[in-house]
Design an enzyme around this catalytic site. Structure first.
Site, short mmCIF file in Angstrom:
data_model
loop_
_atom_site.label_atom_id
_atom_site.label_comp_id
_atom_site.label_asym_id
_atom_site.label_seq_id
_atom_site.Cartn_x
_atom_site.Cartn_y
_atom_site.Cartn_z
N HIS A 80 36.16 46.63 51.27
CA HIS A 80 37.33 46.18 50.53
C HIS A 80 38.37 47.28 50.52
O HIS A 80 38.03 48.45 50.44
CB HIS A 80 36.95 45.81 49.08
CG HIS A 80 37.96 44.93 48.45
ND1 HIS A 80 39.10 45.42 47.86
CD2 HIS A 80 38.03 43.58 48.34
CE1 HIS A 80 39.81 44.41 47.41
NE2 HIS A 80 39.20 43.28 47.69
N ASP A 135 33.08 37.78 48.52
CA ASP A 135 32.76 36.69 49.44
C ASP A 135 31.32 36.73 49.94
O ASP A 135 30.89 35.80 50.62
CB ASP A 135 33.72 36.73 50.65
CG ASP A 135 35.13 36.35 50.24
OD1 ASP A 135 35.26 35.42 49.44
OD2 ASP A 135 36.08 36.99 50.71
#
Ligand code: CMC
Length: 429
Positions: free
Chosen positions: A307, A364
């Site tokens: 991320h 996710d």
């Protein structure tokens, strides 16, 4: 006197104002840099660029903190609902009982779409990706509400635009799904709450009227709450960018939905499941894929890992991992790809490549396994993300549009092409 930083260029020095946020985040205010110095900054991917001041969401990526309007995400997941969190994000505070009732009534009131729009859905081929349908339908909604397209709306019209979109996006999403499976459209029921209505519209057939049980509804609440906002991510910045030209909210959201679709952003939830299925089909050898993800000559990346902001476990992934176990146990589902996901996570978290680069599972990684257990088809996963992110997009659009100092977004560039050259006629080339 407020603090400044000194910038030295050749023999000249310039004072750059320093801005400090409410959580101590520090920024150099370069609003006047070009006028002062003749220089611009270059920051490909905007990793070091603050595009706005915002009071909606706070993230400390090193500490794994995520808060909406100051409230920790884990506390909101435990005690609140997606509807209440939507109010919190959009209006800046938790609602009173009266405000909340009024808000829910308004959202419910707008839960029909114009009958003509049904023919739009049936004009798409059955295999159409629901994200394509969703973004087109959100933009198409605008033509039925010309009064709501004025750039300088009254607060009442703005509220109406907001509640219409909150209500209708789930209807459009459910209709897009029904189109893809070739089933009749189902409408909302007044006695059901926002999310139960969505699931009811998705899974009711002429043979069976579907009502989610408490754990399933709560799970969807948690999934949507953790997706509800994430400050200046790719899709939210797109909404702000498009909205900064005073394009209406329908157009701005439609653009945001397209930005979310990419596999490096919201599309990662679909990509994770496709990756786990591929590993399963390849014999379940997760270690081979860890090696592949580390191999710089291969384009393969571990989807659902890494991320831009988190250099720690994504707090959203932590919450969803817990719900993943709960839901699968509750539904009596034994999904072999959950075992592959857990083995992959364990192997990655003890591998030097992932440890050194601080790559952890993101939101996710586990969300897709939950959606799968809820019988949501893989190509609808990113639509689910969009439904969850909707209040965040709206909150950012509203914050920007209500800022008297708002400016059209217009970055600069450093030109690296040809310098002036003469035109060559085609016969001489
Ligand atoms: N697998 C293997 N290597 C990775 C991964 C990954 N998933 N993510 C980052 N890296 C490596 C990357 O190759 C780079 O290595 P090096 O420094 O040797 O060149 C380093 O880690 C830093 O990566 P980056 O691409 O510079 O980081 P970024 O901040 O630009 O990208 C990201 C962030 C999310 C796009 C990236 O981590 C990625 O592609 N992850 C997989 C896709 C994914 O799961 N996306 C969903 C993000 S969460 C939902 C949302 O909020 O959008």
């Amino acid at each position: 006197m407020s603090k400044t930083a000194t910038l030295q260029i050749d023999d000249a020095s310039f004072e750059i104002p320093v801005i400090v946020g409410s959580e101590g985040e520090k920024a150099l205010d370069i609003t006047r840099l070009r006028q002062q110095t003749g220089y611009i900054t270059l920051d490909s991917g905007y990793g070091n660029t603050g595009a706005c001041l915002s009071s909606i969401t706070y993230i400390d990526g090193d500490a794994g903190i995520l808060r909406y309007r100051g409230i920790d995400i884990a506390e909101l997941c435990e005690k609140s609902t997606f509807m209440e969190v939507s109010y919190l994000l959009i209006y800046g505070h938790l609602p009173t009982a009266e405000q909340f009732l009024h808000f829910k009534e308004r959202v419910h009131h707008h839960s029909l779409i114009h009958e003509d729009m049904k023919s739009f859905f049936t004009s798409y081929p059955g295999h159409a990706h629901p994200m394509a349908i969703l973004s087109a339908m959100v933009c198409s909604l605008s033509v039925y509400h010309p009064k709501l397209l004025e750039p300088d709306q009254s607060p009442e019209d703005r509220d109406e635009t907001v509640t219409r979109l909150l209500s209708k996006l789930r209807v459009l999403a459910a209709f897009a799904y029904k189109r893809s499976v070739g089933e009749a459209f189902v409408y909302t029921k007044p006695e059901l709450d926002y999310l139960s209505n969505f699931l009811h519209m998705m899974f009711t057939t002429p043979m069976n009227e579907y009502f989610p049980d408490e754990l399933i509804r709560k799970t969807l609440d948690v999934l949507f709450i953790v997706h509800a906002d994430h400050e200046q991510n790719c899709s939210t910045s797109t909404v702000r960018m498009v909205g900064s030209s005073k394009a209406n909210l329908f157009a701005s959201l439609s653009a945001g939905i397209c930005a979310l679709w990419g596999p490096l952003h919201g599309g990662a939830n679909q990509a994770v499941i496709e990756m786990l299925e591929a590993i399963q089909a390849d014999g379940g050898n997760h270690k081979k894929y860890i090696e592949l993800a580390k191999d710089k000559s291969s384009p393969f990346r571990l989807m659902g890992f890494g991320h831009r902001v988190y250099r720690n476990y994504d707090p959203r992934a932590q919450l969803l991992k817990t719900y993943c176990d709960k839901v699968l146990t509750h539904l009596g589902v034994s999904d072999p790809i959950l075992d592959i996901a857990k083995a992959l996570e364990e192997a990655a978290l003890s591998d030097n490549y992932f440890v050194e680069k601080k790559l952890y599972p993101n939101v996710d990684f586990y969300s897709g396994i939950i959606y799968r257990a809820l019988n949501i088809p893989t190509n609808m996963f990113t639509v689910m993300f969009a439904l969850g992110r909707l209040p965040g997009w709206i909150a950012h659009w509203k914050e920007m549009i209500e800022d008297p100092g708002m400016k059209i977004a217009r970055p600069r560039q450093i030109y690296t092409g040809e310098t002036l050259q003469a035109y060559t006629p085609i016969e001489e080339r």
